[in-house]
Design a protein around this motif. Structure first.
Motif, PDB file in Angstrom:
ATOM      1  N   ASN A 345      12.971  33.886  24.846  1.00  0.00           N
ATOM      2  CA  ASN A 345      12.605  34.976  23.657  1.00  0.00           C
ATOM      3  C   ASN A 345      11.212  34.589  22.304  1.00  0.00           C
ATOM      4  OD1 ASN A 345      13.365  33.563  20.829  1.00  0.00           O
ATOM      5  ND2 ASN A 345      15.507  34.006  21.905  1.00  0.00           N
ATOM      6  N   ILE A 346      11.128  35.464  21.968  1.00  0.00           N
ATOM      7  CA  ILE A 346       9.412  35.285  21.435  1.00  0.00           C
ATOM      8  C   ILE A 346       9.565  34.165  20.596  1.00  0.00           C
ATOM      9  CG2 ILE A 346       9.720  36.748  19.410  1.00  0.00           C
ATOM     10  CD1 ILE A 346       7.215  35.925  21.665  1.00  0.00           C
ATOM     11  N   LYS A 347      10.589  33.619  20.051  1.00  0.00           N
ATOM     12  CA  LYS A 347      11.102  32.024  19.346  1.00  0.00           C
ATOM     13  C   LYS A 347      11.168  31.089  19.458  1.00  0.00           C
ATOM     14  CE  LYS A 347      14.226  34.326  15.260  1.00  0.00           C
ATOM     15  NZ  LYS A 347      15.552  33.801  14.455  1.00  0.00           N
ATOM     16  N   ASP A 348      11.463  31.432  21.098  1.00  0.00           N
ATOM     17  CA  ASP A 348      11.319  30.146  22.033  1.00  0.00           C
ATOM     18  C   ASP A 348       9.765  29.996  22.362  1.00  0.00           C
ATOM     19  OD1 ASP A 348      13.907  29.583  22.192  1.00  0.00           O
ATOM     20  OD2 ASP A 348      14.111  30.831  23.517  1.00  0.00           O
ATOM     21  N   LEU A 349       9.024  31.083  22.343  1.00  0.00           N
ATOM     22  CA  LEU A 349       7.166  30.770  22.183  1.00  0.00           C
ATOM     23  C   LEU A 349       6.727  29.794  21.291  1.00  0.00           C
ATOM     24  CD1 LEU A 349       6.682  33.921  24.693  1.00  0.00           C
ATOM     25  CD2 LEU A 349       6.578  31.566  25.446  1.00  0.00           C
ATOM     26  N   SER A 350       7.227  30.084  20.436  1.00  0.00           N
ATOM     27  CA  SER A 350       7.153  29.998  18.949  1.00  0.00           C
ATOM     28  C   SER A 350       7.481  28.423  19.207  1.00  0.00           C
ATOM     29  CB  SER A 350       6.935  29.877  18.403  1.00  0.00           C
ATOM     30  OG  SER A 350       6.910  31.957  18.004  1.00  0.00           O
ATOM     31  N   ARG A 351       8.069  27.556  19.521  1.00  0.00           N
ATOM     32  CA  ARG A 351       8.316  26.252  19.280  1.00  0.00           C
ATOM     33  C   ARG A 351       7.553  25.505  19.368  1.00  0.00           C
ATOM     34  NH1 ARG A 351      13.862  25.007  20.883  1.00  0.00           N
ATOM     35  NH2 ARG A 351      15.447  27.459  21.123  1.00  0.00           N
ATOM     36  N   ASP A 352       7.346  24.315  18.525  1.00  0.00           N
ATOM     37  CA  ASP A 352       6.682  23.296  18.447  1.00  0.00           C
ATOM     38  C   ASP A 352       6.540  22.446  19.002  1.00  0.00           C
ATOM     39  OD1 ASP A 352       4.890  24.463  16.263  1.00  0.00           O
ATOM     40  OD2 ASP A 352       6.423  23.701  14.811  1.00  0.00           O
ATOM     41  N   VAL A 353       5.475  21.645  19.995  1.00  0.00           N
ATOM     42  CA  VAL A 353       5.747  21.050  21.206  1.00  0.00           C
ATOM     43  C   VAL A 353       4.567  19.915  21.600  1.00  0.00           C
ATOM     44  CG1 VAL A 353       4.907  20.448  23.896  1.00  0.00           C
ATOM     45  CG2 VAL A 353       6.226  22.553  22.627  1.00  0.00           C
ATOM     46  N   ILE A 354       5.488  19.076  20.866  1.00  0.00           N
ATOM     47  CA  ILE A 354       4.960  17.115  21.005  1.00  0.00           C
ATOM     48  C   ILE A 354       4.501  17.012  22.584  1.00  0.00           C
ATOM     49  CG2 ILE A 354       4.227  15.334  20.196  1.00  0.00           C
ATOM     50  CD1 ILE A 354       4.939  15.888  17.715  1.00  0.00           C
ATOM     51  N   LYS A 355       3.461  17.148  23.334  1.00  0.00           N
ATOM     52  CA  LYS A 355       3.485  16.950  24.635  1.00  0.00           C
ATOM     53  C   LYS A 355       2.630  14.939  25.183  1.00  0.00           C
ATOM     54  CE  LYS A 355       1.783  16.914  28.910  1.00  0.00           C
ATOM     55  NZ  LYS A 355       1.187  15.368  29.167  1.00  0.00           N
ATOM     56  N   SER A 356       3.317  13.904  25.473  1.00  0.00           N
ATOM     57  CA  SER A 356       2.737  12.543  24.979  1.00  0.00           C
ATOM     58  C   SER A 356       1.681  12.395  26.338  1.00  0.00           C
ATOM     59  CB  SER A 356       3.035  11.791  24.269  1.00  0.00           C
ATOM     60  OG  SER A 356       3.823  11.095  26.219  1.00  0.00           O
ATOM     61  N   ASP A 357       1.179  11.393  26.256  1.00  0.00           N
ATOM     62  CA  ASP A 357      -0.196  11.502  27.458  1.00  0.00           C
ATOM     63  C   ASP A 357       0.773  10.982  28.532  1.00  0.00           C
ATOM     64  OD1 ASP A 357       0.209   9.104  26.964  1.00  0.00           O
ATOM     65  OD2 ASP A 357      -1.994   8.627  26.037  1.00  0.00           O
ATOM     66  N   SER A 358       1.309  10.483  28.263  1.00  0.00           N
ATOM     67  CA  SER A 358       2.533  10.027  29.453  1.00  0.00           C
ATOM     68  C   SER A 358       3.695  10.452  30.243  1.00  0.00           C
ATOM     69  CB  SER A 358       3.598   8.416  29.063  1.00  0.00           C
ATOM     70  OG  SER A 358       4.034   9.005  27.838  1.00  0.00           O
ATOM     71  N   ALA A 359       3.576  12.237  29.617  1.00  0.00           N
ATOM     72  CA  ALA A 359       4.616  12.624  29.846  1.00  0.00           C
ATOM     73  C   ALA A 359       4.382  14.251  31.310  1.00  0.00           C
ATOM     74  CB  ALA A 359       4.630  14.017  29.215  1.00  0.00           C
ATOM     75  N   GLY A 360       5.264  14.435  32.387  1.00  0.00           N
ATOM     76  CA  GLY A 360       5.274  15.020  32.796  1.00  0.00           C
ATOM     77  C   GLY A 360       5.566  15.933  32.916  1.00  0.00           C
ATOM     78  N   VAL A 361       5.123  17.789  33.382  1.00  0.00           N
ATOM     79  CA  VAL A 361       5.371  18.618  33.035  1.00  0.00           C
ATOM     80  C   VAL A 361       5.852  19.376  34.144  1.00  0.00           C
ATOM     81  CG1 VAL A 361       4.979  21.397  31.892  1.00  0.00           C
ATOM     82  CG2 VAL A 361       4.532  19.535  30.895  1.00  0.00           C
TER      83      VAL A 361
END
Length: 486
Positions: A345-361
């Motif tokens: 839902n729309i709330k999930d799109l608004s979740r804050d994300v911290i992605k470090s430079d060592s992370a893959g997606v």
């Protein structure tokens, strides 16, 4: 090419013209010396935008007296935030891989480790070619003076002949080799025909430029002198900190005032939502763009369910340049962490994300996988992260979106964009996986208690030996530090 769009002008007029952004830029011609016959030839200049890629300055020289011709591409846009290194492994007998398009900027170096061969930036300047074209051009360049070498130094000429034979074997796929394109400016590119899916033969690494590389690019002038100046300023007591206040409203006000002056509202809001800084440090630094003196603000804050993070933000009053950076605080985690969020839902799109430079997606529904280092360290939302991924893919692979793209590849890209838009429109649920070997990435819950968020899962795992080796942990020795503190 009509004559109405071409005109012969002096170099100064051309420099002024190409510095102005114009969507319908004309073709300029200047008289220039031919290095073969020393007569005057003509150089044509065109400032153009390659769709979804870069603004480039194309130049083509032609001598009517001896027929000498050459062309060059220079990047008229800005330096990229980080350098890039493309590594492409060629198996023997695969002629199709040699047709991959290569954009080589004037700052890029090409290496073939198997031959101990290197093309420095000044040898082949900015060009748009293929792997085969670059290798053939290098071999032809080595053959130019071979007749003179055979007369003066036959042994050296024979050794060069053997090397040219090996180089041509690579250019005709008769032998396997590794093609490395390293560009500190980040403006070079090797085509990935499987994009947006990863290519098992192609590895892309983004890295921070060293001070020497920045100086070579003209990005930081007289870095050693500036470093010495900063040391003197810090020694004279110019490095100052705000008075420590209790954790609460006063600290929040001080932190918000300091960071909001030099950071985007998105990052400031995302961080201050969790915790207010107890201390903001201010110390002198140098602008990476105009080399003027500026201030950098730094504070440490604790994010619930995560860890301490260090936020650094700087702004330059002279040129307006702004930069923000997020670094993890504390010790290195003993295990890696895999964060999975189910977006419904729309709330999930608004979740804050911290992605470090060592992370893959990874997004399984798109068959999309980004290796660690892609996009660097960012603070955003789920929607913002996916949007940045889309923009980055178009930037890196956008050169292949032009008129020369065949219909099969074009339809593949259009289908990928359509699927991506459907995910952002929430036409179907999908999963976002952030895999961080250092456990420095985080996705915020939408509930007060993280245990009540059923769509968010955290999984810890043991790092492999290869991951520790890549992170430099296998050879790390902290026994001296441990003994000093115990």
């Amino acid at each position: 090419m009509s004559s109405s769009n071409e005109q012969i002008v002096d170099v100064g007029s051309v420099a002024e013209a190409v510095s102005v952004e114009d969507g319908d830029a004309p073709i300029y011609q200047i008289e220039s010396l031919c290095m073969s016959c020393h007569e005057n030839g003509r150089t044509r200049l065109l400032l153009t935008m390659i769709p979804h890629f870069r603004t480039v300055l194309l130049s083509a020289f032609e001598c009517p007296h001896c027929g000498e011709r050459n062309n060059e591409v220079q990047f008229a846009g800005e330096l990229q935030p980080r350098g890039c290194c493309y590594t492409l492994k060629f198996p023997a007998g695969d002629l199709k891989m040699l047709d991959r398009q290569v954009v080589k900027s004037e700052s890029a170096t090409i290496k073939i480790p198997e031959l101990d061969f290197e093309i420095p930036p000044e040898a082949q300047r900015g060009s748009v070619s293929t792997v085969e074209g670059i290798l053939t051009r290098a071999a032809d360049g080595l053959e130019v003076l071979q007749e003179e070498r055979r007369k003066v130094d036959p042994q050296t000429a024979e050794a060069i002949d053997k090397f040219i034979s090996k180089l041509r074997d690579c250019a005709t796929a008769e032998s396997s080799f590794t093609f490395i394109l390293d560009d500190p400016a980040g403006n070079s590119f090797i085509e990935n025909p499987l994009a947006p899916s990863p290519d098992p033969s192609l590895t892309i690494v983004f890295y921070e430029r060293s001070p020497e590389q920045q100086a070579a690019l003209g990005y930081l002038a007289q870095s050693s002198l500036l470093d010495d100046t900063n040391k003197v300023e810090i020694a004279n007591g110019l490095c100052k900190t705000t008075k420590r206040e209790p954790h609460g409203a006063i600290g929040a006000k001080a932190g918000n005032r300091a960071i909001a002056q030099a950071n985007s509202a998105e990052i400031a809001d995302a961080l201050f939502r969790y915790s207010a800084p107890e201390e903001v440090m201010v110390f002198p630094s140098t602008c990476g763009t105009c080399v003027a003196r500026c201030e950098t603000r730094m504070f440490v804050t604790k994010i619930p369910y995560f860890q301490e993070v260090i936020v650094m933000a700087s702004t330059c009053d002279s040129c307006g340049y702004r930069n923000s950076e997020l670094k993890p605080g504390g010790r290195i985690s003993e295990k890696g962490k895999r964060v999975t969020v189910r977006v419904e839902n729309i709330k999930d799109l608004s979740r804050d994300v911290i992605k470090s430079d060592s992370a893959g997606v990874v997004i399984p529904e798109l068959d999309l996988e980004l290796t660690s280092g892609t996009l660097g360290g960012i603070v955003t939302t789920v929607e913002g992260l996916v949007t940045k991924i889309s923009e980055n893919l178009e930037r890196v692979h956008g050169f292949t979106f032009g008129d020369s793209l065949d219909e099969a590849k074009k339809s593949k890209w259009l289908e990928f964009r359509s699927r991506l838009n459907k995910l952002l429109a929430l036409e179907e649920s999908w999963s976002l996986i952030i895999d961080d070997p250092l456990a420095n990435s985080f996705v915020a819950p939408v509930t007060d208690d993280i245990k009540d968020d059923k769509q968010l899962t955290f999984e810890e795992y043991e790092r492999t030996w290869e991951q520790n080796e890549e992170l430099g942990l296998n050879d790390m020795d902290t026994s001296s530090a441990d003994a000093a503190y115990n």
